[in-house]
Enzyme design. Structure first.
Site, PDB file in Angstrom:
ATOM      1  N   ASP A 209      -3.482 -17.258 100.654  1.00 47.66           N
ATOM      2  CA  ASP A 209      -2.430 -16.333 100.276  1.00 47.66           C
ATOM      3  C   ASP A 209      -1.098 -16.990 100.634  1.00 47.66           C
ATOM      4  O   ASP A 209      -1.052 -17.935 101.432  1.00 47.66           O
ATOM      5  CB  ASP A 209      -2.616 -15.017 101.038  1.00 47.66           C
ATOM      6  CG  ASP A 209      -1.446 -14.074 100.864  1.00 47.66           C
ATOM      7  OD1 ASP A 209      -1.043 -13.848  99.712  1.00 47.66           O
ATOM      8  OD2 ASP A 209      -0.933 -13.581 101.881  1.00 47.66           O
TER       9      ASP A 209
ATOM     10  N   ASP B  11      -3.824 -12.382 104.918  1.00 47.95           N
ATOM     11  CA  ASP B  11      -3.408 -11.486 105.999  1.00 47.95           C
ATOM     12  C   ASP B  11      -3.060 -10.083 105.529  1.00 47.95           C
ATOM     13  O   ASP B  11      -2.751  -9.222 106.349  1.00 47.95           O
ATOM     14  CB  ASP B  11      -2.193 -12.077 106.722  1.00 47.95           C
ATOM     15  CG  ASP B  11      -0.914 -11.954 105.897  1.00 47.95           C
ATOM     16  OD1 ASP B  11      -0.995 -12.173 104.667  1.00 47.95           O
ATOM     17  OD2 ASP B  11       0.141 -11.638 106.457  1.00 47.95           O
TER      18      ASP B  11
END
Length: 603
Positions: free
Chosen positions: A223, A418
């Protein structure tokens, strides 16, 4: 595994507010449970509230934190006709939203379904010891029965005299010698040792399968926001018409009353350079534009260039173009309708991101970025950290689908994320790795959790996983060597049961010594430096080169800097990020574009 998915879903659904402010046909406001909201209803959402439903803005204008959808930390301006999703945070203005989805059709419920679907479609992992025991246990029992048959009816047929005592002792010795005690200890001992070392380094392994799968991973998917970057906007470069920082004091004073993330970033940056500034009066925030305030009798405006009614020319225009090409947001500062400075804001890359990904690249991993952010920003960050394969504007379910496609090609994939929008991908991946500073949903969906925000800890994750798996195989080999040699000998009747017990104790002791006597988790060798080459069109003479060398070495004393005036290129070698180099060069008046990245060392 399903328990973990359920916990993640519970965390996810907790984000949906229990009540909402519904507008009646008469224009009155009433507080009702979200379960009573229907499609077509209108609800009011005030500043600071979490949006309870999916819908379309009908009245008002605001800025919304949609990081749970896209992962992007920058707020998004919402005007009449724009869509909003439940769970996002309304930041600045009061808006009226017409509900377009309720119940199972809402964004949060869809993410929950994607997490469940990803868990159901995740490839199973068969532990190595399970593969061994699947054949070993039936084999030992078969050999024990065969020994009994050979020494009783077999001996009677061949010699005319059965040997029941020898047959019984042979069968008993085979069963004792083949007892899978050492085999059963092989995996737990290795995992206990590796898990303890991982905890000491701030890493939590939530699934034992992760140790085995890490050794087979071929693709690393990342990400962007909060994983490769810090997760909040910061001022990364400045340009001004003066050499002093007085203009920064005025910008900080004007923005001090602002609650906007960009305004707070400007105040933090100004505080690092200026101890204090005069108070601002007549503060006014213009949504989607900026702020205006009076400081020491002068009107100070901070915001977008259209809001300032300014059009940069010359060096300012070139500087601005350079920053925007890197996906940064440029904010201007005007005093009494005169442009005095420009600030470039971005979500900066973590200091250890480039070096960490370079280490994985050296080891042969395929690196991939999956982000919901815009393509230009995603490409700019990918270039800084050394990722060539980028998929931008992907929703949570699309991230999981990308990983599933790679798995269908026969590849083992690890996902590092996250945020809420990473949860389905973390669940789908063969190994999901969550940063400890991320959301509870991401942590509950992951197999491994890295405490804190250090990307360099990922190197420890893979190294510990690989060493644990190697120790597991060694333990199994040692245990199986005792059993594999001892069982056939016991079947011959030459090994008494008491000696079979001694051999079993020896095998267990050997496995224990191998698991705990040898050092585990040696830290990897330092990553070779990276050589970055930049194109600097305004570099014309040796004085320019010396100016840039001095500025770079002031920031990084051990950096190696060389320049080629003929091609207008400068090469920087050392543990630096391209963003940091560009920031330093911009501070001394040189706009640099990254031209090439080269990893040094034996590739």
């Amino acid at each position: 595994m399903r328990i973990r998915a359920s916990r993640a879903i519970r965390h996810l659904l907790d984000l949906q507010p229990a009540t909402a402010t519904r507008l009646t046909p008469e224009g009155q406001e009433e507080e009702v449970p979200v379960s009573q909201i229907q499609v077509g209803d209108r609800v009011r959402i005030r500043p600071g509230e979490r949006i309870p439903v999916d819908g379309v803005v009908r009245e008002g204008e605001t800025e919304v934190d949609e990081s749970l959808v896209t992962g992007e930390s920058m707020p998004v301006v919402k005007r009449p006709g724009d869509r909003v999703v439940g769970g996002a945070i309304n930041q600045t203005g009061s808006v009226v939203v017409e509900v377009t989805a309720v119940g199972a059709d809402t964004f949060l419920q869809q993410v929950a379904r994607h997490i469940e679907a990803a868990r159901a479609m995740k490839p199973g992992v068969l532990q190595l010891v399970d593969q061994v025991l699947r054949y070993f246990v039936p084999g030992v029992i078969g050999i024990a029965l065969l020994a009994l048959v050979v020494w009783i009816p077999g001996a009677w047929l061949l010699t005319g005299q059965a040997q029941p005592a020898r047959g019984l002792f042979a069968m008993l010795a085979v069963l004792v010698m083949g007892y899978p005690c050492a085999l059963g200890m092989a995996t737990p001992l290795a995992l206990i040792r590796a898990g303890g070392e991982a905890a000491r380094r701030g890493i939590l392994f939530r699934a034992g399968e992760a140790f085995q799968v890490l050794s087979a991973v071929q693709v690393l998917a990342f990400d962007k926001t909060g994983t490769l970057t810090k997760g909040r906007p910061e001022v990364v470069a400045t340009w001004s018409v003066t050499d002093d920082d007085r203009w920064l004091a005025l910008a900080g004073a004007a923005e001090e009353g602002s609650e906007h993330p960009l305004g707070q970033a400007i105040v933090r940056f100004a505080r690092q350079r200026i101890a204090s500034w005069p108070p601002a009066t007549d503060f006014q925030a213009v949504r989607g534009g900026g702020v205006v305030a009076t400081v020491e009798g002068r009107e100070v405006r901070v915001g977008s260039l259209p809001f300032l009614n300014q059009t940069p020319e010359g060096a300012a225009r070139r500087w601005m173009a350079t920053q925007e090409a890197q996906g940064r947001t440029v904010v201007g500062v005007a005093v009494n309708d005169r442009l005095v400075g420009l600030l470039a804001l971005a979500d900066p890359v973590k200091e250890d991101a480039a070096a960490t990904l370079a280490a994985f690249w050296r080891q042969g991993y395929r690196l991939l970025m999956l982000t919901g952010d815009a393509e230009p920003t995603a490409r700019a960050v990918a270039q800084q950290v050394g990722i060539e394969e980028v998929k931008a504007r992907v929703r949570p379910e699309d991230k999981a689908a990308c990983i599933r496609e790679l798995q269908q090609e026969g590849r083992r994939v690890a996902m590092v994320g996250d945020g809420i929008n990473d949860a389905p991908a973390l669940t789908q991946a063969d190994v999901g790795i969550a940063m400890g500073t991320g959301t509870d949903i991401a942590i509950e969906s992951a197999d491994v959790v890295v405490m804190g925000h250090r990307l360099q800890a990922l190197l420890d994750v893979f190294q510990l996983g690989q060493e644990a798996y190697r120790h597991t195989r060694q333990n199994l080999a040692l245990a199986f060597s005792f059993n594999g040699i001892g069982v056939p000998l016991a079947a011959t009747g030459w090994v008494q049961p008491v000696w079979a017990m001694v051999a079993m104790v020896a095998s267990v002791t050997t496995v224990l010594l191998n698991a705990f006597a040898r050092p585990l988790g040696r830290r990897p060798a330092p990553t070779p430096p990276v050589r970055w080459t930049f194109s600097v069109p305004t570099m014309r003479c040796r004085h320019c080169v010396e100016t840039m060398q001095q500025a770079l070495r002031q920031r990084w004393p051990n950096v190696q800097v060389s320049a080629d005036l003929a091609t207008h290129r400068i090469t920087v070698e050392g543990p630096v990020s391209p963003e940091g180099v560009q920031e330093v060069l911009a501070e001394v008046g040189f706009a640099a574009q990254l031209w090439r990245r080269k990893q040094l060392g034996n590739l």
